[in-house]
Design a protein around this motif. Sequence first.
Motif, PDB file in Angstrom:
ATOM      1  N   LEU A   1       0.983   4.779  -2.720  1.00  0.00           N
ATOM      2  CA  LEU A   1       1.318   5.871  -1.790  1.00  0.00           C
ATOM      3  C   LEU A   1       2.790   5.832  -1.381  1.00  0.00           C
ATOM      4  O   LEU A   1       3.398   4.766  -1.330  1.00  0.00           O
ATOM      5  CB  LEU A   1       0.481   5.759  -0.512  1.00  0.00           C
ATOM      6  CG  LEU A   1      -1.050   5.833  -0.655  1.00  0.00           C
ATOM      7  CD1 LEU A   1      -1.698   5.513   0.678  1.00  0.00           C
ATOM      8  CD2 LEU A   1      -1.487   7.213  -1.130  1.00  0.00           C
ATOM      9  N   VAL A   2       3.335   7.017  -1.081  1.00  0.00           N
ATOM     10  CA  VAL A   2       4.686   7.098  -0.516  1.00  0.00           C
ATOM     11  C   VAL A   2       4.607   7.902   0.789  1.00  0.00           C
ATOM     12  O   VAL A   2       4.035   8.993   0.798  1.00  0.00           O
ATOM     13  CB  VAL A   2       5.662   7.844  -1.470  1.00  0.00           C
ATOM     14  CG1 VAL A   2       7.104   7.662  -0.995  1.00  0.00           C
ATOM     15  CG2 VAL A   2       5.532   7.345  -2.893  1.00  0.00           C
TER      16      VAL A   2
ATOM     17  N   GLN B   1       0.823  -1.215   0.000  1.00  0.00           N
ATOM     18  CA  GLN B   1       0.000   0.000   0.000  1.00  0.00           C
ATOM     19  C   GLN B   1       0.857   1.264   0.000  1.00  0.00           C
ATOM     20  O   GLN B   1       0.471   2.284  -0.535  1.00  0.00           O
ATOM     21  CB  GLN B   1      -0.895   0.007   1.255  1.00  0.00           C
ATOM     22  CG  GLN B   1      -1.925  -1.115   1.268  1.00  0.00           C
ATOM     23  CD  GLN B   1      -2.472  -1.330   2.668  1.00  0.00           C
ATOM     24  OE1 GLN B   1      -1.790  -1.841   3.547  1.00  0.00           O
ATOM     25  NE2 GLN B   1      -3.714  -0.941   2.883  1.00  0.00           N
ATOM     26  N   VAL B   2       2.032   1.155   0.633  1.00  0.00           N
ATOM     27  CA  VAL B   2       2.815   2.390   0.813  1.00  0.00           C
ATOM     28  C   VAL B   2       4.319   2.075   0.843  1.00  0.00           C
ATOM     29  O   VAL B   2       4.728   1.048   1.370  1.00  0.00           O
ATOM     30  CB  VAL B   2       2.370   3.116   2.117  1.00  0.00           C
ATOM     31  CG1 VAL B   2       2.593   2.260   3.343  1.00  0.00           C
ATOM     32  CG2 VAL B   2       3.078   4.458   2.288  1.00  0.00           C
ATOM     33  N   LEU B   3       5.099   2.965   0.223  1.00  0.00           N
ATOM     34  CA  LEU B   3       6.550   2.854   0.312  1.00  0.00           C
ATOM     35  C   LEU B   3       7.026   3.891   1.331  1.00  0.00           C
ATOM     36  O   LEU B   3       6.649   5.059   1.244  1.00  0.00           O
ATOM     37  CB  LEU B   3       7.197   3.147  -1.046  1.00  0.00           C
ATOM     38  CG  LEU B   3       8.724   3.030  -1.043  1.00  0.00           C
ATOM     39  CD1 LEU B   3       9.147   1.581  -1.264  1.00  0.00           C
ATOM     40  CD2 LEU B   3       9.361   3.911  -2.104  1.00  0.00           C
TER      41      LEU B   3
ATOM     42  N   ILE C   1      -0.430  -2.570   8.058  1.00  0.00           N
ATOM     43  CA  ILE C   1      -0.317  -1.906   6.744  1.00  0.00           C
ATOM     44  C   ILE C   1       0.744  -2.645   5.918  1.00  0.00           C
ATOM     45  O   ILE C   1       1.792  -3.021   6.440  1.00  0.00           O
ATOM     46  CB  ILE C   1       0.096  -0.416   6.921  1.00  0.00           C
ATOM     47  CG1 ILE C   1      -0.983   0.357   7.694  1.00  0.00           C
ATOM     48  CG2 ILE C   1       0.398   0.242   5.580  1.00  0.00           C
ATOM     49  CD1 ILE C   1      -2.265   0.625   6.945  1.00  0.00           C
ATOM     50  N   LYS C   2       0.441  -2.832   4.629  1.00  0.00           N
ATOM     51  CA  LYS C   2       1.416  -3.492   3.738  1.00  0.00           C
ATOM     52  C   LYS C   2       2.402  -2.433   3.249  1.00  0.00           C
ATOM     53  O   LYS C   2       2.015  -1.545   2.478  1.00  0.00           O
ATOM     54  CB  LYS C   2       0.692  -4.137   2.559  1.00  0.00           C
ATOM     55  CG  LYS C   2      -0.260  -5.249   2.999  1.00  0.00           C
ATOM     56  CD  LYS C   2      -1.209  -5.646   1.899  1.00  0.00           C
ATOM     57  CE  LYS C   2      -2.190  -6.700   2.409  1.00  0.00           C
ATOM     58  NZ  LYS C   2      -3.381  -6.788   1.597  1.00  0.00           N
ATOM     59  N   ALA C   3       3.644  -2.525   3.724  1.00  0.00           N
ATOM     60  CA  ALA C   3       4.612  -1.451   3.433  1.00  0.00           C
ATOM     61  C   ALA C   3       5.951  -2.029   3.004  1.00  0.00           C
ATOM     62  O   ALA C   3       6.319  -3.131   3.397  1.00  0.00           O
ATOM     63  CB  ALA C   3       4.796  -0.587   4.678  1.00  0.00           C
ATOM     64  N   GLU C   4       6.663  -1.240   2.187  1.00  0.00           N
ATOM     65  CA  GLU C   4       8.015  -1.620   1.746  1.00  0.00           C
ATOM     66  C   GLU C   4       8.938  -0.424   1.895  1.00  0.00           C
ATOM     67  O   GLU C   4       8.475   0.714   1.996  1.00  0.00           O
ATOM     68  CB  GLU C   4       7.998  -1.975   0.248  1.00  0.00           C
ATOM     69  CG  GLU C   4       7.564  -3.376  -0.099  1.00  0.00           C
ATOM     70  CD  GLU C   4       7.717  -3.615  -1.601  1.00  0.00           C
ATOM     71  OE1 GLU C   4       8.872  -3.649  -2.078  1.00  0.00           O
ATOM     72  OE2 GLU C   4       6.693  -3.737  -2.298  1.00  0.00           O
TER      73      GLU C   4
END
Length: 475
Positions: free
Chosen positions: A432-433, A380-382, A406-409
């Motif tokens: 999203l960032v 969802q978001v970097l 939240i799925k984040a990298e």
Amino acid sequence: IAKEVAKLLEMKAQLGEDEGKHKFVLKTPKGTRDYGPKQMAIRERAFSAIISCFKRHGAEVIDTPVFELKETLTGKYGEDSKLIYDLKDQGGELLSLRYDLTVPFARYLAMNKITNIKRYHIAKVYRRDNPAMTRGRYREFYQCDFDIAGQFDPMIPDAECLKIVHEILSDLQLGDFVIKVNDRRILDGMFAVCGVPDSKFRTICSSVDKLDKVPWEEVRSEMVGEKGLSPEAADRIGEYVQLHGGLDLIERLLQDPKLSQNKLAKEGLGDMKLLFEYLTLFGITGKISFDLSLARGLDYYTGVIFEAVLLHQENEHVEEPVSVGSVAGGGRYDGLVGMFDPKGRKVPCVGVSIGIERIFSILEQRLEASEEKIRTTETQVLVASAQKKLLEERLKLISELWDAGIKAEMLYKKNPKLLNQLQYCEDTGIPLVAIVGEQELKDGVVKLRIVATREEVNVRRESLVEEIRIRTSQC
């Protein structure tokens, strides 16, 4: 000299060893394939549509071993038994890889004395077949089965199975389809009144089953020439197997002087009429065809049988519309559980199997043709940084996001350039960032950038999780 030769031989041996390391044949076994991230993304979409339909109809889920005792499987598949993979004797047991999910299901019911269950099972099965991989035919493939076991009033569960096929094929938007329906009893009754000897029922049945692929003349000559049926009996069969329709055809056959005299055929036609009344209430008869040529190969069907066929694929590069063939099939098998039960107790069953591999090859071809970009992750978001020396802050923030579900990298670099981080989002479709910078840290905010519109908003750190959830639920 001997010393030098020994040295050279040693070096050669080492070189030989080295060469040996590279002699792998890099391929998957015949009739199998790997699925990369893109293909798995397409597969998961299809699976989730199918599973949500099964769950909508109140099914439980089970799983069984990938191999069974050989004796459990043999003799249940008629002519197809030669396609079963046998395993070497291990610990005194002769085992075979499962050929479908129906026989293991029947074994499971008999073994656990279950007389009533509605279940689905999605798993790999194995067939020692000649693979035609372009048509979605493999030696290792998934089956998606839904079955209703138990003693119920006639045709209510059968109608629900057809409704499920209709829902799944409509939901996956594969194009136009038709679900052909017949009944084993109508077939057997028809063979009897046409003068087919009992001993030839099964073999004539497998000839009739080819009618969707080859014309009647070829099927007739196979029956007469290869299978020794009299030409008169073949011609009488021909009058019936070329019929298809709906309730009107059922009514007409119930009045048929020959068929109506046969007890089996009459029972089958009575149930078929009831089935069509229920399907009318479900509002799906537009896609259902009562088809007397449908004979489905497997030996264990006892009542209603059905098969869903895609009519053709829209493809601009192909002159002829191609029939993709069967994408689902099933029927009623009331005797199978009794074969395993020590006391021969019967558990009536009806079920459907969705041909996920065929469906998948169609979806795959379609996506290739449309050049639509497929996301292979659900990130969802970097979490990004605007300046150097902010790795610790990125790690703190990403950890908070992960803990909140939240799925984040983030990029695995100490000081990545902002441009590279934004480019990564473009390439992988991350919407999203969350940018941390020195000023933002002082103000207790995070800059949230919407990749598609390049709009940026400052969000208070404590509201970030909520903001990401709201924005990604709209995507």
